[in-house]
Design a protein around this motif. Sequence first.
Motif, PDB file in Angstrom:
ATOM      1  N   LEU A 121       0.850  -1.189   0.000  1.00  0.00           N
ATOM      2  CA  LEU A 121       0.000   0.000   0.000  1.00  0.00           C
ATOM      3  C   LEU A 121       0.882   1.233   0.000  1.00  0.00           C
ATOM      4  O   LEU A 121       1.871   1.297   0.735  1.00  0.00           O
ATOM      5  N   ALA A 122       0.533   2.207  -0.842  1.00  0.00           N
ATOM      6  CA  ALA A 122       1.216   3.503  -0.854  1.00  0.00           C
ATOM      7  C   ALA A 122       0.184   4.578  -1.147  1.00  0.00           C
ATOM      8  O   ALA A 122      -0.853   4.311  -1.772  1.00  0.00           O
ATOM      9  N   VAL A 123       0.470   5.801  -0.707  1.00  0.00           N
ATOM     10  CA  VAL A 123      -0.451   6.922  -0.879  1.00  0.00           C
ATOM     11  C   VAL A 123       0.300   8.068  -1.528  1.00  0.00           C
ATOM     12  O   VAL A 123       1.452   8.346  -1.167  1.00  0.00           O
ATOM     13  N   ASP A 124      -0.341   8.752  -2.500  1.00  0.00           N
ATOM     14  CA  ASP A 124       0.314   9.898  -3.125  1.00  0.00           C
ATOM     15  C   ASP A 124      -0.115  11.194  -2.438  1.00  0.00           C
ATOM     16  O   ASP A 124      -0.906  11.196  -1.488  1.00  0.00           O
ATOM     17  N   ALA A 125       0.401  12.321  -2.938  1.00  0.00           N
ATOM     18  CA  ALA A 125       0.164  13.616  -2.289  1.00  0.00           C
ATOM     19  C   ALA A 125      -1.303  14.029  -2.340  1.00  0.00           C
ATOM     20  O   ALA A 125      -1.760  14.826  -1.511  1.00  0.00           O
ATOM     21  N   ALA A 126      -2.050  13.488  -3.312  1.00  0.00           N
ATOM     22  CA  ALA A 126      -3.458  13.848  -3.448  1.00  0.00           C
ATOM     23  C   ALA A 126      -4.379  12.967  -2.622  1.00  0.00           C
ATOM     24  O   ALA A 126      -5.595  13.211  -2.567  1.00  0.00           O
ATOM     25  N   GLY A 127      -3.834  11.923  -1.980  1.00  0.00           N
ATOM     26  CA  GLY A 127      -4.656  11.031  -1.175  1.00  0.00           C
ATOM     27  C   GLY A 127      -5.172   9.820  -1.918  1.00  0.00           C
ATOM     28  O   GLY A 127      -6.020   9.082  -1.397  1.00  0.00           O
ATOM     29  N   ASN A 128      -4.680   9.587  -3.141  1.00  0.00           N
ATOM     30  CA  ASN A 128      -5.014   8.355  -3.844  1.00  0.00           C
ATOM     31  C   ASN A 128      -4.253   7.199  -3.206  1.00  0.00           C
ATOM     32  O   ASN A 128      -3.072   7.336  -2.865  1.00  0.00           O
ATOM     33  N   ALA A 129      -4.899   6.059  -3.061  1.00  0.00           N
ATOM     34  CA  ALA A 129      -4.274   4.875  -2.463  1.00  0.00           C
ATOM     35  C   ALA A 129      -3.961   3.866  -3.559  1.00  0.00           C
ATOM     36  O   ALA A 129      -4.802   3.575  -4.414  1.00  0.00           O
ATOM     37  N   TYR A 130      -2.741   3.338  -3.529  1.00  0.00           N
ATOM     38  CA  TYR A 130      -2.295   2.338  -4.491  1.00  0.00           C
ATOM     39  C   TYR A 130      -2.124   1.024  -3.741  1.00  0.00           C
ATOM     40  O   TYR A 130      -1.330   0.949  -2.791  1.00  0.00           O
ATOM     41  N   VAL A 131      -2.870   0.001  -4.140  1.00  0.00           N
ATOM     42  CA  VAL A 131      -2.785  -1.293  -3.486  1.00  0.00           C
ATOM     43  C   VAL A 131      -2.308  -2.337  -4.497  1.00  0.00           C
ATOM     44  O   VAL A 131      -2.668  -2.293  -5.680  1.00  0.00           O
ATOM     45  N   VAL A 132      -1.451  -3.235  -4.032  1.00  0.00           N
ATOM     46  CA  VAL A 132      -0.928  -4.295  -4.887  1.00  0.00           C
ATOM     47  C   VAL A 132      -1.024  -5.618  -4.143  1.00  0.00           C
ATOM     48  O   VAL A 132      -1.118  -5.665  -2.922  1.00  0.00           O
ATOM     49  N   GLY A 133      -0.983  -6.709  -4.900  1.00  0.00           N
ATOM     50  CA  GLY A 133      -1.039  -8.037  -4.303  1.00  0.00           C
ATOM     51  C   GLY A 133      -1.108  -9.085  -5.388  1.00  0.00           C
ATOM     52  O   GLY A 133      -0.586  -8.890  -6.496  1.00  0.00           O
ATOM     53  N   GLY A 134      -1.753 -10.177  -5.100  1.00  0.00           N
ATOM     54  CA  GLY A 134      -1.901 -11.260  -6.054  1.00  0.00           C
ATOM     55  C   GLY A 134      -3.329 -11.744  -6.097  1.00  0.00           C
ATOM     56  O   GLY A 134      -4.024 -11.766  -5.073  1.00  0.00           O
ATOM     57  N   THR A 135      -3.806 -12.142  -7.287  1.00  0.00           N
ATOM     58  CA  THR A 135      -5.187 -12.579  -7.445  1.00  0.00           C
ATOM     59  C   THR A 135      -5.304 -13.665  -8.503  1.00  0.00           C
ATOM     60  O   THR A 135      -4.541 -13.673  -9.481  1.00  0.00           O
ATOM     61  N   SER A 136      -6.250 -14.566  -8.305  1.00  0.00           N
ATOM     62  CA  SER A 136      -6.604 -15.536  -9.336  1.00  0.00           C
ATOM     63  C   SER A 136      -7.964 -15.208  -9.946  1.00  0.00           C
ATOM     64  O   SER A 136      -8.526 -16.003 -10.697  1.00  0.00           O
ATOM     65  N   SER A 137      -8.496 -14.033  -9.630  1.00  0.00           N
ATOM     66  CA  SER A 137      -9.805 -13.613 -10.139  1.00  0.00           C
ATOM     67  C   SER A 137      -9.691 -13.144 -11.591  1.00  0.00           C
ATOM     68  O   SER A 137      -8.941 -12.209 -11.880  1.00  0.00           O
ATOM     69  N   SER A 138     -10.455 -13.765 -12.465  1.00  0.00           N
ATOM     70  CA  SER A 138     -10.467 -13.321 -13.868  1.00  0.00           C
ATOM     71  C   SER A 138     -11.273 -12.046 -14.038  1.00  0.00           C
ATOM     72  O   SER A 138     -11.229 -11.418 -15.105  1.00  0.00           O
ATOM     73  N   ASP A 139     -12.020 -11.651 -12.998  1.00  0.00           N
ATOM     74  CA  ASP A 139     -12.822 -10.430 -13.056  1.00  0.00           C
ATOM     75  C   ASP A 139     -12.334  -9.384 -12.057  1.00  0.00           C
ATOM     76  O   ASP A 139     -13.123  -8.570 -11.566  1.00  0.00           O
ATOM     77  N   TRP A 140     -11.017  -9.423 -11.735  1.00  0.00           N
ATOM     78  CA  TRP A 140     -10.469  -8.339 -10.910  1.00  0.00           C
ATOM     79  C   TRP A 140     -10.806  -7.009 -11.584  1.00  0.00           C
ATOM     80  O   TRP A 140     -10.745  -6.894 -12.820  1.00  0.00           O
ATOM     81  N   PRO A 141     -11.175  -5.973 -10.828  1.00  0.00           N
ATOM     82  CA  PRO A 141     -11.621  -4.721 -11.456  1.00  0.00           C
ATOM     83  C   PRO A 141     -10.479  -3.972 -12.153  1.00  0.00           C
ATOM     84  O   PRO A 141      -9.734  -3.216 -11.523  1.00  0.00           O
ATOM     85  N   THR A 142     -10.303  -4.217 -13.451  1.00  0.00           N
ATOM     86  CA  THR A 142      -9.330  -3.473 -14.249  1.00  0.00           C
ATOM     87  C   THR A 142     -10.026  -2.290 -14.907  1.00  0.00           C
ATOM     88  O   THR A 142     -11.257  -2.213 -14.940  1.00  0.00           O
TER      89      THR A 142
END
Length: 340
Positions: A121-142
Motif C-alpha cells: 500500500l502507498a499513498v500519493d500527495a493527493a490522497g489516492n491509495a495504491y494497493v498491490v497483491g496477487g489474485t486468481s480472479s479473472s474479473d479483478w476490477p481493471t
Amino acid sequence: PQRNGLTTGAGTSGAAHGFLSVFDPALSGDASLLYSTTIGDNTGVLWMDLDAAGDVYVMGFAESSRDPVVIPISPDAFQTTPDTFWVGRFDTTQSGDAALIYTTFVGGSGAEVTSQGTGGLAVDAAGNAYVVGGTSSSDWPTSPGAYQDVLAGGSDAFVTKLNPSGTAVVWSTYLGGPTADNARGVAVHADGSVSVIGQSTSGTDFPQSTCALAENPDTTYGGFVARISADGSELLFSDFLEDVVGCTDTISVLVSDFDLNSDPEVVETVDVQMSSSTETTPEIVTIPEVAVNSGVFYAVIPVAPGPAIPGDGVVQASHGDLITGRYDDADDGTGSPAVS
C-alpha cells in the motif's frame, strides 16, 4: 485497548480483529496511546501508510475461513460486496465513527493471495491509495486502457489506484505471466508512475521491458521490479532482481526497508554499493527516499561499457556481467547494524 475507537464496526469479543493504534513517542505509558480501535470481525491488517495530513490508510484482509466476517464498509464505497481485500482511510484525530473516512472492499470472484508478506500500500500527495497483491480472479476490477486487462495465469499481480474517497478505481491493471505472480511492495514517484516489487514463477514469460535481458530467471519464485506509467497504461520497466543486465544506459535500484526510515519528517538516503563482473570495486551510490516516512528508496543508475573507472558514479559492465547491489541495514533484528 480501545482509545477513541469506532463505535460501530469495531467488532465483537471472541473474534479475530484487525486493529489500528497511534502512539506519540514523546510521551510514555498510557498517555502515549493517542488512538486505538479494532476493525470488524475475523479481519486482519496487512499494510499501512500516511498522507501529508496524517490520515492513516490501511490494506487488510477478511479471513474467509471464519464466520461471520464483518467490516464497516462505507455505503458509497467502490465495492460493498464482501471480498478478501479491503482498504480503509482513518482520521485518527477524530473520535468514534467520525474517524472513519472510508472503507471499501477490492477484489473479484476468485481467490486472492493472502500469504504472509503479500501485498502493499502507498499513498500519493493527493490522497489516492495504491494497493498491490496477487489474485486468481479473472474479473479483478481493471480499467479501460490498462496495461494488462486480462488474467494471464493461475494468479497474477495486481496494481490498483483508488481515489481519495474510496468510491472509485482511478485505474487498475494485472501484471503477470502464465503461472503464479504476486506483488509484495509498491512506491509512488513524483511523476505519478508506480514501482512494484514482487515474486514470479513465470520466468521469461513474465512481462519485461525491452531493456531487460532475463537469460535464466528463477522460475521457482524469482523477484521482480517493475514500473508502471502514471495512468496505468504502460509498462515503463520490468526485470528480475537476479537478472543479468545487458543494457548500456541505466538500471533501476529500489530498496524497501523501514529500518532505514529513522526520521519520519525527512526524505532520507541510503548508500548502495553497486558492482559488476567488470567493476569489482563497488561504486557508492546514494539513493533518496521516494517520500518522507516511506522506507522506500529509488534511483536510476547509469551503466556503461568499458573498463572500470572507480568513483565516477557509473557502473562499468560488459555483456553478460552480473550486476549486484548491497546496502547496510540499520537493524539486524537485535538493534545492531547488519549487512543486507
